[in-house]
Every structure is written in structure tokens, then in C-alpha cells.
Design an enzyme around this catalytic site. Sequence first.
Site, short mmCIF file in Angstrom:
data_model
loop_
_atom_site.label_atom_id
_atom_site.label_comp_id
_atom_site.label_asym_id
_atom_site.label_seq_id
_atom_site.Cartn_x
_atom_site.Cartn_y
_atom_site.Cartn_z
N ASP A 103 0.78 -1.24 0.00
CA ASP A 103 0.00 0.00 0.00
C ASP A 103 0.81 1.29 0.00
O ASP A 103 0.25 2.39 -0.04
CB ASP A 103 -0.97 0.00 1.19
CG ASP A 103 -0.26 -0.12 2.54
OD1 ASP A 103 0.93 0.27 2.66
OD2 ASP A 103 -0.90 -0.59 3.51
N HIS A 118 6.27 -8.02 -1.17
CA HIS A 118 5.16 -8.42 -2.06
C HIS A 118 4.86 -7.39 -3.13
O HIS A 118 3.78 -7.40 -3.71
CB HIS A 118 3.91 -8.71 -1.22
CG HIS A 118 4.06 -9.95 -0.37
ND1 HIS A 118 3.26 -10.24 0.70
CD2 HIS A 118 4.93 -10.99 -0.46
CE1 HIS A 118 3.62 -11.39 1.25
NE2 HIS A 118 4.65 -11.86 0.57
N CYS A 126 4.48 -4.41 -17.91
CA CYS A 126 3.99 -5.20 -19.04
C CYS A 126 4.46 -6.64 -18.88
O CYS A 126 5.62 -6.88 -18.58
CB CYS A 126 4.53 -4.60 -20.34
SG CYS A 126 4.32 -5.71 -21.74
N CYS A 129 7.18 -7.27 -22.22
CA CYS A 129 8.51 -6.63 -22.32
C CYS A 129 8.99 -6.08 -20.97
O CYS A 129 10.09 -5.57 -20.86
CB CYS A 129 8.50 -5.52 -23.37
SG CYS A 129 7.55 -4.06 -22.85
N CYS A 149 4.00 -2.76 -26.90
CA CYS A 149 4.42 -4.03 -27.51
C CYS A 149 3.25 -5.00 -27.65
O CYS A 149 3.41 -6.10 -28.17
CB CYS A 149 5.56 -4.67 -26.71
SG CYS A 149 4.97 -5.49 -25.22
N ASN A 212 0.62 -6.68 18.10
CA ASN A 212 -0.56 -7.19 17.40
C ASN A 212 -1.75 -7.06 18.33
O ASN A 212 -1.59 -6.99 19.54
CB ASN A 212 -0.34 -8.67 17.02
CG ASN A 212 -1.23 -9.12 15.87
OD1 ASN A 212 -2.47 -9.07 15.96
ND2 ASN A 212 -0.61 -9.55 14.79
P1 OAD Z 1 -3.23 -10.82 7.75
O1 OAD Z 1 -4.58 -10.31 7.37
O2 OAD Z 1 -2.97 -12.26 7.59
O3 OAD Z 1 -2.93 -10.47 9.27
C1 OAD Z 1 -3.15 -9.19 9.79
C2 OAD Z 1 -2.70 -9.18 11.23
O4 OAD Z 1 -2.84 -7.87 11.74
C3 OAD Z 1 -3.49 -10.11 12.16
O5 OAD Z 1 -2.57 -10.86 12.95
C4 OAD Z 1 -4.30 -9.14 13.03
O6 OAD Z 1 -4.50 -9.65 14.35
C5 OAD Z 1 -3.39 -7.94 13.04
N1 OAD Z 1 -4.06 -6.63 13.24
C6 OAD Z 1 -5.25 -6.21 12.76
N2 OAD Z 1 -5.46 -4.93 13.12
C7 OAD Z 1 -4.39 -4.53 13.83
C8 OAD Z 1 -4.01 -3.31 14.47
N3 OAD Z 1 -4.78 -2.22 14.43
N4 OAD Z 1 -2.81 -3.26 15.12
C9 OAD Z 1 -2.01 -4.35 15.17
N5 OAD Z 1 -2.32 -5.53 14.58
C10 OAD Z 1 -3.48 -5.62 13.91
O7 OAD Z 1 -2.17 -9.93 6.96
P2 OAD Z 1 -0.64 -10.24 6.64
O8 OAD Z 1 0.02 -10.93 7.76
O9 OAD Z 1 -0.05 -8.99 6.16
O10 OAD Z 1 0.07 -11.60 0.46
O11 OAD Z 1 -0.78 -11.25 5.42
C11 OAD Z 1 0.36 -11.68 4.76
C12 OAD Z 1 0.11 -11.81 3.29
O12 OAD Z 1 -1.08 -12.58 3.05
C13 OAD Z 1 -0.20 -10.51 2.57
O13 OAD Z 1 0.96 -9.78 2.25
C14 OAD Z 1 -0.90 -10.98 1.33
C15 OAD Z 1 -1.83 -12.01 1.95
O14 OAD Z 1 -2.25 -13.04 1.11
C16 OAD Z 1 0.02 -11.45 -0.86
O15 OAD Z 1 -0.86 -10.80 -1.40
C17 OAD Z 1 1.11 -12.13 -1.59
#
Ligand code: OAD
Length: 248
Positions: A103, A118, A126, A129, A149, A212
Site C-alpha cells: 500500500d 510483495h 507489461c 517486455c 508491444c 498485534n
Molecule cells: P493478515 O490479514 O494475515 O494479518 C493481519 C494481522 O494484523 C493479524 O494478525 C491481526 O490480528 C493484526 N491486526 C489487525 N489490526 C491490527 C491493528 N490495528 N494493530 C495491530 N495488529 C493488527 O495480513 P498479513 O500478515 O499482512 O500476500 O498477510 C500476509 C500476506 O497474506 C499478505 O501480504 C498478502 C496475503 O495473502 C500477498 O498478497 C502475496
Amino acid sequence: MNIPDELKERIKTAKNVAVFTGAGISAESGIPTFRGKDGIWNKFRPEELANFDAFIKNPELVWEWYNHRRKIISETKPNNGHFAIKELENIFDDVRVITQNVDNLHKRAGSKAIYELHGNIEKNFCIKCKKRFDFIELIESDKLLKCDCGGLIRPGVVWFGEMLPEKVFAEAENFARKTDLFFIVGTSAVVYPAALMPIYAKESGSYLIEINIEATEITYSVHHSFFGQSGEVLPELLEKIKLILTGE
Ligand code: OAD
């Protein structure tokens, strides 16, 4: 907020600090996380939206989904958690962010060294190319975009089944292994290979601190967890760190 004595001692001598982030750091900015009750993957199927075959089969649908996410992201702002991470740069010698987020909010908060494991939703390229295209020209278009292309233009994010950017990953691993303190913020820590970063840090003797709202897969193996919203916990922790370093 209670800071364990060992963490206090580590803070006093720390030089290299990494902050490993996931979707939770941006939750307070209004960007939905992936997992959990209101998670994106509870409403959509990753295999229909976030993989290369899905894109080839139905590029319009995948673009619609990414334009929708980009719109949400473009309307948000970094929160106090992102800014507290940026401020760590004023305290420790070398601070780097290792993020799973696409983001761009760490950059917008001013963080200087960011490894985007990620990719980045504002970047596109593209498929034929590999020419790069930026955010603005794409979001203003409602038709499927093609490169000069003839190749389809896709978002610059890592999809399921794809390799992570090799150089970015290697540099992030290298730094993780040199850290004295390793923060793990707002991630469920279940998606590999990104989730290897805390393991590399721990193997190399770093002190792991999790932030967390709830316990995660990694809670049992970190040195200390602070439970709460990162936009609240991080600024408070930052102030504590400053006090520890000034001896108050
Ligand atoms: P998740 O959605 O799996 O986990 C989000 C975490 O944030 C959870 O452990 C929540 O408890 C915690 N959380 C939520 N709100 C919060 C807050 N205000 N303060 C602190 N913690 C909070 O997201 P990711 O771990 O980022 O990959 O997921 C990993 C990857 O899975 C992403 O990068 C994406 C997804 O599939 C790809 O797109 C390749």
C-alpha cells in the site's frame, strides 16, 4: 506499558533495527486486512483474483479488483503507527522496514529504507517486455491497458504461486540477520517465505518484539509481545524508548 528488563538493555545498545510489517499496521488507516473476521480473503477467493492464470483468464476482473483496492488505498493516509516507525530512524543508527504490504504507506510516512517483499500496488509492468507503468495513467483508465508491444499491463504485486523479488528478499534477509531489535507488527506471520524474516533474525541473535491486537503463530517464539492496536502501541513504545535512552 511494561518494558521487560532484557528489552531495556537491548534498546540501550541497539544499532540495527528492522520493523517487519503486515496488513495490521494499515488497518487503522482503513485498509482491510487479509485474514480474520473482516478479512479480504473471507469475501474473495485469492485464486480468482491474485494469481497469474486468473489474470490471463479474466484480466478485466483482476484489474477491476486492483483498481478498487488502489482507490481505497489512495484515499487513506499513514497512521500513527507508520509515523512512529519512521521516527525510529532518529533514534537508532540503521532502521529498515521489511513489509508485506503493497500500500505504499510506509513511504508516504517518510520511512527511508523499505523492502517491499510483495511488491507495490502503485507500480505496474507489461507482462511481455516488462516496461514499467505508473499509478496515475492506470487508475484514470477504464479499459484494459496494453503496452506498446501488445502485452497486457499487470499490477506490480506478488501473486500466489509467484516468486518474491529475489534481490529485495536477499537484502531484507541480510539485514534481518544483522539486527539487534526486530519488531513484528500487524502480521499473522503465516505467509511464507515472507514469514521467514523473523526466523532469520532470531537465528542470528536478534531480540524479537511483536505488536498485534491478538496472539499469532509467532507469539510463542518472540521474546516479548505487546497486545494492542499498532497505531497506539507504537507511539507509546517510541516514547518509552526515548526515556530509556535518556536515562529517565
Ligand atoms: P493478515 O490479514 O494475515 O494479518 C493481519 C494481522 O494484523 C493479524 O494478525 C491481526 O490480528 C493484526 N491486526 C489487525 N489490526 C491490527 C491493528 N490495528 N494493530 C495491530 N495488529 C493488527 O495480513 P498479513 O500478515 O499482512 O500476500 O498477510 C500476509 C500476506 O497474506 C499478505 O501480504 C498478502 C496475503 O495473502 C500477498 O498478497 C502475496
